[in-house]
Design a protein around this motif. Structure first.
Motif, mmCIF file in Angstrom:
data_model
loop_
_atom_site.group_PDB
_atom_site.id
_atom_site.type_symbol
_atom_site.label_atom_id
_atom_site.label_comp_id
_atom_site.label_asym_id
_atom_site.label_seq_id
_atom_site.Cartn_x
_atom_site.Cartn_y
_atom_site.Cartn_z
ATOM 1 N N VAL A 154 60.177 64.166 17.561
ATOM 2 C CA VAL A 154 59.431 62.972 18.133
ATOM 3 C C VAL A 154 59.466 62.156 19.287
ATOM 4 O O VAL A 154 61.208 61.501 18.443
ATOM 5 N N MET A 155 59.204 62.051 20.542
ATOM 6 C CA MET A 155 59.942 60.841 21.853
ATOM 7 C C MET A 155 60.050 59.409 20.702
ATOM 8 O O MET A 155 58.313 59.116 19.569
ATOM 9 N N TYR A 156 60.181 58.146 21.287
ATOM 10 C CA TYR A 156 60.301 56.964 20.539
ATOM 11 C C TYR A 156 59.201 56.234 21.716
ATOM 12 O O TYR A 156 58.629 55.834 20.328
ATOM 13 N N VAL A 157 59.775 56.206 22.620
ATOM 14 C CA VAL A 157 58.512 55.475 23.318
ATOM 15 C C VAL A 157 57.623 56.768 24.863
ATOM 16 O O VAL A 157 58.719 57.008 25.260
ATOM 17 N N ASN A 158 56.892 56.869 25.094
ATOM 18 C CA ASN A 158 55.973 57.359 25.893
ATOM 19 C C ASN A 158 56.098 57.264 26.953
ATOM 20 O O ASN A 158 56.167 55.887 27.462
ATOM 21 N N ILE A 161 52.387 55.794 28.926
ATOM 22 C CA ILE A 161 51.903 55.031 28.597
ATOM 23 C C ILE A 161 52.632 53.795 28.168
ATOM 24 O O ILE A 161 51.981 52.903 27.223
ATOM 25 N N GLY A 162 53.626 54.327 27.419
ATOM 26 C CA GLY A 162 54.821 53.038 27.037
ATOM 27 C C GLY A 162 54.427 53.305 25.110
ATOM 28 O O GLY A 162 55.079 52.030 25.176
ATOM 29 N N THR A 163 53.929 53.887 24.591
ATOM 30 C CA THR A 163 53.576 53.602 23.169
ATOM 31 C C THR A 163 54.421 53.943 22.503
ATOM 32 O O THR A 163 55.312 55.038 22.574
ATOM 33 N N VAL A 164 55.034 53.307 21.566
ATOM 34 C CA VAL A 164 56.162 52.875 20.139
ATOM 35 C C VAL A 164 56.063 54.325 19.515
ATOM 36 O O VAL A 164 54.784 53.375 18.760
ATOM 37 N N GLN A 165 56.822 55.083 19.129
ATOM 38 C CA GLN A 165 56.275 55.925 17.908
ATOM 39 C C GLN A 165 56.948 55.479 16.171
ATOM 40 O O GLN A 165 58.112 54.308 16.405
ATOM 41 N N PRO A 166 56.448 55.763 15.317
ATOM 42 C CA PRO A 166 56.859 54.987 13.907
ATOM 43 C C PRO A 166 58.095 55.738 14.223
ATOM 44 O O PRO A 166 58.500 56.879 13.023
ATOM 45 N N ILE A 167 59.387 56.140 14.343
ATOM 46 C CA ILE A 167 60.494 56.698 14.669
ATOM 47 C C ILE A 167 61.204 56.669 13.219
ATOM 48 O O ILE A 167 61.104 57.722 12.702
ATOM 49 N N ALA A 168 61.588 55.154 12.283
ATOM 50 C CA ALA A 168 62.029 55.353 11.379
ATOM 51 C C ALA A 168 61.179 55.465 10.102
ATOM 52 O O ALA A 168 61.726 56.053 9.477
ATOM 53 N N GLU A 169 60.338 55.612 10.062
ATOM 54 C CA GLU A 169 58.931 56.143 9.377
ATOM 55 C C GLU A 169 59.279 57.590 8.712
ATOM 56 O O GLU A 169 59.174 58.148 8.044
#
Ligand SMILES: Cc1ncc(COP(=O)(O)O)c(C=O)c1O
Length: 418
Positions: A154-158, A161-169
């Protein structure tokens, strides 16, 4: 020529003068091959080792967990294909097809790597949906994990569109699954952090990843160099055959000037990150507010809150992305669009379609990405030029539509097909 304004830092960044200065000797008097045993080689090897330590410190990794590559495309390919190759090395795994989970809006190098593994019949892949805010749900990842899931990417930041993914979760969920598994080896968790390194926590312990990709040219370093973090004990096999560089995980002579530049670029991220984030968030929000207020029929794509400090992605109704880009370029402003003309038809971005945009909104998109040196004055000039360009394009599309509907009127009377 008028002053040009560069607002495309997600595509690439200029090399910082301090980075360039650090690199220069490794093109000339310190040109040795880092694999050579003589003093020329050892000089280069020492510098590579120093950069490896800098990256290890930044990612909270051990130096031997950093693999230098030619950039994020290669890091991502190595992560996906290398994990699959290592899985098949174990004879007992050959009977069961491995399963990969990724998302619909990854960078094309992840999507194509996965699609090719599917075509070759050696992996099955789940492409998770992305919601209208441009964010993947951790619970969707949890529900998609199967017994044969060996990798989640899963990418961290797209990047669009620059959206941030819940990577730690997501990392927490995957580590729980892994710890509950028989041999505690799978699933592995990979993130493409190419657009995250400048602004977000990339401490691999905090975010719980086994593999992390990055690229130097997005962080004021040179093009053609990057890295893959590989957690100790992760089952991965090299994908390109050759020498034994990078502990046998990546063959090929090391790009020592590039690696030195990458190390220096990371040092500068560490030094500037806090103030860059603060300054850029203010500039970004000022720009978003003015653009969405002053230009009618405009939308911001993706969450306003969970987004990279440097990214704004807009859609302007009744415009077309490539025309926006080219007209702005004529005005001296460099941006980017998700809509690219290919083989005579306009293909809207897979990212914008994945977050549910209608084709007419996806077509008129513009990505504006700020950088460390972007000024408020530049943003003000950009907004004025943007207003002019959007107005001009809307007038043209309005005239065309009017003509189209005038022609249609006569036809409609004689058409019984609807
Ligand atoms: C999210 C993401 N992944 C991968 C890449 C590819 O990086 P590189 O140009 O280093 O191959 C990019 C660059 O466009 C990117 O933004």
């Amino acid at each position: 020529m008028p002053k040009r304004i560069y607002l495309d830092h997600a595509a690439t960044t200029p090399v910082d003068p301090e980075v360039l200065e650090a690199m220069l000797p490794y093109f000339s008097e310190k040109f040795g091959n880092a694999s050579s045993l003589h003093s020329f080689g050892q000089e280069a090897a020492e510098a590579v080792g120093e950069s490896r330590k800098i990256l290890a410190g930044f990612f909270n990794a051990a130096p031997e967990e950093i693999i230098f590559t030619s950039g994020a495309t290669e890091s991502n390919n190595l992560a996906i294909k290398g994990v699959i190759r290592a899985y098949f090395r174990d004879e007992s795994n050959k009977v069961r097809k491995p399963h990969i989970i990724t998302t619909q809006f990854e960078h094309s190098c992840i999507l194509k790597a996965c699609q090719n593994l599917e075509k070759e019949g050696i992996a099955e892949v789940t492409y998770l949906p992305v919601y209208s805010d441009g964010i993947v749900k951790a619970k969707d990842v949890k529900e998609a994990i199967k017994e044969n899931t060996i990798l989640v990417s899963v990418m961290y930041v797209n990047n669009e569109i620059g959206t941030v993914q819940p990577i730690a979760e997501i990392g927490k969920i995957i580590n729980e699954k892994k710890n509950a598994s028989k041999d505690k080896a799978y699933p592995l968790f990979h993130t493409d952090a190419t657009q995250a390194v400048n602004y977000f926590d990339c401490n691999v312990g905090n975010i719980g990843v086994d593999l992390l990709s990055m690229s130097a040219h997005k962080i004021y370093g040179p093009k053609g160099v990057g890295a893959l973090y590989v957690k100790k004990g992760t089952r991965i096999k090299q994908v390109q055959d050759g020498g034994e560089q990078e502990s046998g995980k990546r063959a090929g002579t090391l790009n020592s000037p590039g690696i030195v530049g990458l190390g220096q670029a990371i040092r500068l991220v560490e030094k500037n990150q806090k103030k860059d984030i603060k300054r850029m968030e203010l500039l970004r929000d000022y720009m978003i507010e003015r653009v969405t207020k002053e230009i009618p029929k405009t939308r911001l794509n993706g969450s306003a809150e969970k987004r990279s400090p440097n990214n704004a992605n807009f859609s302007f109704r009744d415009t077309e992305g490539e025309s926006l880009l080219l007209y702005l370029d004529m005005e001296g402003v460099a941006c980017s669009t998700g809509s690219a003309c290919s083989s005579g038809s306009l293909d809207p971005s897979h990212v914008l379609l994945a977050i549910g945009l209608k084709h007419e909104d996806a077509h008129g998109s513009l990505r504006v990405t700020l950088g460390r040196h972007t000024t408020k004055r530049e943003i003000e000039m950009f907004i004025e030029k943007l207003k002019k360009v959007v107005g001009k394009l809307r007038k043209v599309s309005g005239d065309i539509l009017e003509e189209y509907y005038d022609n249609k009127k006569g036809e409609a009377d004689s058409c019984a097909c609807h």
